[in-house]
Scaffold this motif. Structure first.
Motif, short mmCIF file in Angstrom:
data_model
loop_
_atom_site.label_atom_id
_atom_site.label_comp_id
_atom_site.label_asym_id
_atom_site.label_seq_id
_atom_site.Cartn_x
_atom_site.Cartn_y
_atom_site.Cartn_z
N ARG A 133 -45.17 43.12 -13.57
CA ARG A 133 -44.44 42.09 -13.83
C ARG A 133 -44.22 41.31 -12.12
O ARG A 133 -43.70 40.11 -12.09
CB ARG A 133 -42.94 42.24 -14.28
N PHE A 134 -44.60 41.86 -11.26
CA PHE A 134 -44.59 41.50 -9.88
C PHE A 134 -45.62 40.44 -9.57
O PHE A 134 -46.62 40.41 -10.07
CB PHE A 134 -45.02 42.54 -8.84
N VAL A 135 -45.17 39.35 -8.89
CA VAL A 135 -46.03 38.40 -8.18
C VAL A 135 -45.67 38.45 -6.80
O VAL A 135 -44.40 38.72 -6.43
CB VAL A 135 -45.57 37.14 -9.12
N GLN A 136 -46.61 37.64 -6.03
CA GLN A 136 -46.44 37.51 -4.55
C GLN A 136 -45.41 36.50 -4.45
O GLN A 136 -45.28 35.49 -4.74
CB GLN A 136 -47.64 37.14 -3.95
N THR A 137 -44.65 36.59 -3.13
CA THR A 137 -43.36 35.91 -2.96
C THR A 137 -43.32 35.81 -1.42
O THR A 137 -44.32 36.11 -0.86
CB THR A 137 -42.02 36.34 -3.47
N ALA A 194 -45.02 40.38 0.39
CA ALA A 194 -43.89 40.58 -0.24
C ALA A 194 -44.22 40.09 -1.92
O ALA A 194 -44.75 39.19 -2.06
CB ALA A 194 -42.63 39.95 0.44
N PHE A 195 -43.43 41.17 -2.57
CA PHE A 195 -43.77 40.88 -4.12
C PHE A 195 -42.42 41.20 -4.89
O PHE A 195 -41.61 41.76 -4.30
CB PHE A 195 -44.57 41.94 -4.79
N SER A 196 -42.11 40.13 -5.77
CA SER A 196 -41.26 40.30 -6.78
C SER A 196 -41.11 39.93 -8.04
O SER A 196 -42.35 39.19 -8.36
CB SER A 196 -39.94 40.00 -6.09
N VAL A 197 -40.51 40.10 -8.84
CA VAL A 197 -40.16 39.48 -10.34
C VAL A 197 -39.97 37.86 -10.26
O VAL A 197 -39.20 37.55 -9.25
CB VAL A 197 -39.77 40.20 -11.43
N GLN A 198 -40.35 37.23 -11.42
CA GLN A 198 -40.36 35.87 -11.43
C GLN A 198 -38.79 35.59 -11.59
O GLN A 198 -38.18 36.33 -12.66
CB GLN A 198 -41.06 34.96 -12.16
#
Length: 347
Positions: A334-338, A222-226
């Motif tokens: 801008r995505f990072v793993q979450t 899963a990925f999203s912005v911070q």
């Protein structure tokens, strides 16, 4: 004297729940979503009355036999800032903890409603205690241990693409719901996580995460912005719902196509989308940049043709799901793993 909760979330409170009240303890979901669907996407935890509220969990303070002397006290002995207690399933009046009832003059509610206000840092870091006293120290008490779990809807999920010759480009979807119960085995079951995705011949549609992955593994997470706020997360979910309502169709070569002479920046004007276009559009229409050419040209509406440039070898100028999630070096995403839920360790 007893303080009960449906620990195993099977619809009743029985001896099975009694045995689990302190180990493994109960799970309550953090109430950040927007059950009343207000236009401001206000998190439900920031409101005092929520039509359609479905995240509060009943708790049952009991004293048998009924007494008219002494006091009954409900308190949080640990983690009190992580929960709130209300009189109604839709909130009503907040019961500020610690709360003491004088049994000579007050009636103790048979049911109260527990809200997860802030996610736990570790398993069972919230403790509630109900105690009876009569003129001195507590005579009898009962405790519940609770973990407040945050479900991170609105995150993008990725796997390989099930298309010969294009596998490594990847495939994307959005986590938009959860159909399971408040227990660890349910949270860790990928079948219970709802995915909204694009697909050939079906367009935008609903799947579950297990089926999404099984179509063409491996699964990349899963990925999203911070620093995504809860209001923005709710807006992303609303955008995904609107894509379903508009029955947006699927296309492969273009990030999205539109009905008029140019895209007007609304979901209603979208005719077709790529899978990464679904993710990008839902985020951008909530004011959250995802990918932009050379790290500058982020909004699709302003730089549509650059987002159409399907590829992965030149991630500064080419977009695909693998580029969107940062799976290639030098992607300006801008995505990072979450994670799907937190805390990651559950009782």
């Amino acid at each position: 004297m007893d303080l009960d909760i449906d620990v195993d979330d099977d619809g009743d409170v029985d001896d099975d729940d009694e045995a689990k009240e302190e180990s493994p303890g109960a799970i309550v979901f953090e109430n950040w979503d927007n059950d009343d669907g207000d236009a401001a996407h206000t998190p439900d935890r920031d409101e005092t009355s929520v039509t359609g509220e479905n995240d509060l969990v009943p708790i049952y303070p009991k004293l048998e036999p009924t007494l008219t002397t002494g006091t009954l006290k409900l308190e949080a002995t640990a983690g009190g800032s992580r929960v709130k207690v209300w009189t109604l399933a839709t909130k009503g009046t907040e019961i500020t903890l610690p709360k003491t009832w004088n049994l000579a003059t007050e009636t103790v509610p048979a049911t109260l409603y527990l809200e997860g206000y802030d996610e736990s840092a570790s398993a069972n870091d919230v403790e509630l205690k109900l105690s009876y006293a009569n003129g001195g120290a507590s005579i009898s008490d009962d405790e519940l241990k609770i973990t407040v779990v945050r479900r991170n809807f609105g995150v993008a999920v990725y796997r390989d693409l099930d298309m010969t010759g294009w596998t490594e480009y990847g495939h994307a979807g959005l986590i938009t719901g959860y159909t399971g119960t408040r227990i660890k085995a349910s949270l860790t079951n990928q079948q219970n996580w709802v995915v909204t995705e694009m697909g050939p011949r079906v367009g935008v549609h609903i799947n579950n995460l297990a089926a999404f992955i099984a179509k063409r593994p491996p699964y990349y997470g899963a990925f999203s912005v911070q620093n995504l706020t809860d209001a923005k997360r709710n807006e992303i979910l609303s955008n995904a719902t609107n894509c379903l309502a508009e029955s947006v169709e699927y296309c492969f070569m273009y990030i999205l196509t539109y009905d008029g002479g140019s895209w007007d920046g609304t979901i209603a004007d979208i005719h077709e989308m790529r899978c990464d276009g679904l993710v990008e559009a839902c985020y951008e229409l909530a004011g959250q940049d995802v990918w932009g050419r050379n790290g500058t040209h982020y909004p699709i509406q302003n730089w549509l043709s650059e987002h159409d440039n399907l590829g992965k070898d030149e991630p500064q100028t080419e977009l695909s799901p693998i580029v969107q999630r940062g799976g290639v070096t030098n992607s300006p995403t801008r995505f990072v793993q979450t994670v799907l839920f937190q805390p990651g360790t559950l009782p």
